[in-house]
Design an enzyme around this catalytic site. Sequence first.
Site, short mmCIF file in Angstrom:
data_model
loop_
_atom_site.label_atom_id
_atom_site.label_comp_id
_atom_site.label_asym_id
_atom_site.label_seq_id
_atom_site.Cartn_x
_atom_site.Cartn_y
_atom_site.Cartn_z
CB SER A 22 49.24 43.36 45.65
OG SER A 22 49.41 42.16 46.37
CG ASN A 110 52.10 30.91 42.80
OD1 ASN A 110 52.22 32.03 43.31
ND2 ASN A 110 53.06 30.33 42.10
CB THR A 155 16.34 51.82 10.90
OG1 THR A 155 15.71 52.53 9.83
CG2 THR A 155 15.43 50.69 11.34
CB SER A 277 24.10 74.22 33.71
OG SER A 277 24.98 75.29 33.47
CE LYS A 283 21.73 72.10 29.13
NZ LYS A 283 23.17 72.19 28.89
CD GLU A 290 25.50 63.76 29.69
OE1 GLU A 290 25.97 64.50 28.84
OE2 GLU A 290 25.07 64.19 30.78
CD GLN A 322 51.05 42.00 43.29
OE1 GLN A 322 51.39 41.10 44.03
NE2 GLN A 322 51.69 43.16 43.25
CE LYS A 325 45.51 39.72 43.50
NZ LYS A 325 45.92 38.83 42.38
N1 ARG Z 1 50.33 39.16 45.60
C1 ARG Z 1 50.65 38.12 44.67
C2 ARG Z 1 49.62 38.13 43.51
O1 ARG Z 1 48.56 38.61 43.68
C3 ARG Z 1 50.66 36.83 45.37
C4 ARG Z 1 51.35 35.72 44.66
C5 ARG Z 1 52.73 35.69 44.93
N2 ARG Z 1 53.32 34.54 44.41
C6 ARG Z 1 54.59 34.51 44.04
N3 ARG Z 1 55.00 33.43 43.52
N4 ARG Z 1 55.33 35.56 44.18
O2 ARG Z 1 49.89 37.69 42.42
#
Ligand code: ARG
Length: 460
Positions: A22, A110, A155, A277, A283, A290, A322, A325
């Site tokens: 990631s 974690n 309205t 355009s 245009k 938009e 993961q 993000k």
């Molecule tokens: N790249 C992982 C995430 O964003 C990190 C966490 C990894 N933890 C694990 N127990 N494999 O979730």
Amino acid sequence: MKTWGGRFTEHMDSVFERFNNSFDTDQRLIFEDIEGSMAYASTLERAGILSPEELKQIGKGLADIKKRVEKDPGWLSGQKDEDVHSFVEARLHEIVGDVALKLHTGWCRNDQLSLDTRLCLKRAIIRVQVQIKSLNRSILNLSKTHLDVIIPGYTHLRKAQPVLFSHYLLAYFEMFQRDYDRFDDCFRRTDFMPLGSGALAGSGFPVDREALRKELGFAQLTRNSVDAVSDRDYLVEFVSGAALTLVHLSRLAEDFIIYSSTEFGLLELSDTVTTGSSLMPQKKNPDSLELIRGKAGRVFGHLMSLLTLLKGLPMAYNKDLQEDKEILFDTLDTLVECLQVAETVAKTTNVNRTVARECVQRDFLNATDLADYLVGKGLPFRKAHELVGKIVLHCEAHKIPLDALPLAEFQSFSELIGDDVYTALSLENCIQSRSVVGGTARSRVLEAIEEAEKRLAIGE
Ligand code: ARG
């Protein structure tokens, strides 16, 4: 360097390895990751796990990584590390040697990523709020510049009653203020420091969580280690706050697209936010608006992805998380861009007073005022409504506005009508009579503008 691997005898499949990594996404958290690492190293030293000398080395190593990224952000692209946490750990190892191997004592990715994400989100919220205020500042300025312009209020997208253009615009000010407040709430619930939660059970080392909280600038500590590493409700709140802000932005966009069309002609968009355009030379297209309208759909999608991601996940951490993000970063970038573009539109749009004036004089926008007038003369509202309907029908057939109907003809409908009816039907009266709190009367709108100024100044 892998942060795990001891129990494995085979190499990872290369396609899976890319699938699993990631770093391309979470490298955006590098400064938060370094900040958390610095703070965590200090608590390890206080717990006697690192010597003061080792802490110094780690601190210097982390500072070196930070400097390098600041100087050359391109350094990060193309790196093969699994994620931002492994990247920092691996570079630290290269710089300071084996002392780096102690940093992750009692610490898991974690709780580390929960910290990084919360730190990042808190900053993101502030950034979004600054941008919302800035948009609201330009909305307020636009409404101050056009205080005397009356436009049709709609309205069902049919002309309804006249309102001050400022009053209409301030409706958006209110919506964006509520969005701002919602982000305040989201900030409060994000502001919990999770380090010390470990993988899920809590750290087995005497980590001084309170010291970490202070050092990292959090209001509170997370209270349950399983919860701290497994929920992402603060992200849901952010993305849903963003989705709602985009609902508001997209309505503003839609209004301005319609009002600036040649058919309406109430507003004129500047060249700076329109495009031409490639085929039709005449245009001038409202692409900026938009795109805002379109990007709302993208963020709604993110909200659905995030909710679906979380739904039914077994406790505690799972790799599904993961995925959060990309959702967070794209939501943030999209929202900030849309707010910026909307601000530019608000700063550069012109109101066509002449068209507005003509527009409100046609199509019986003062019909309700005639009914109200009759109520003033003692007629029950339902009866007045019925009668005015008939007068409108008559005027429509003769193609004249209500206030051009001769008194004798008015009186053929009702003897209650006197020559004061023309004052009652004047546009100025239609506006002036709506003087309840929150109404469109000029005095109320002036008050609202003054209030809005004060609300914008809070926290400045
Ligand atoms: N790249 C992982 C995430 O964003 C990190 C966490 C990894 N933890 C694990 N127990 N494999 O979730």
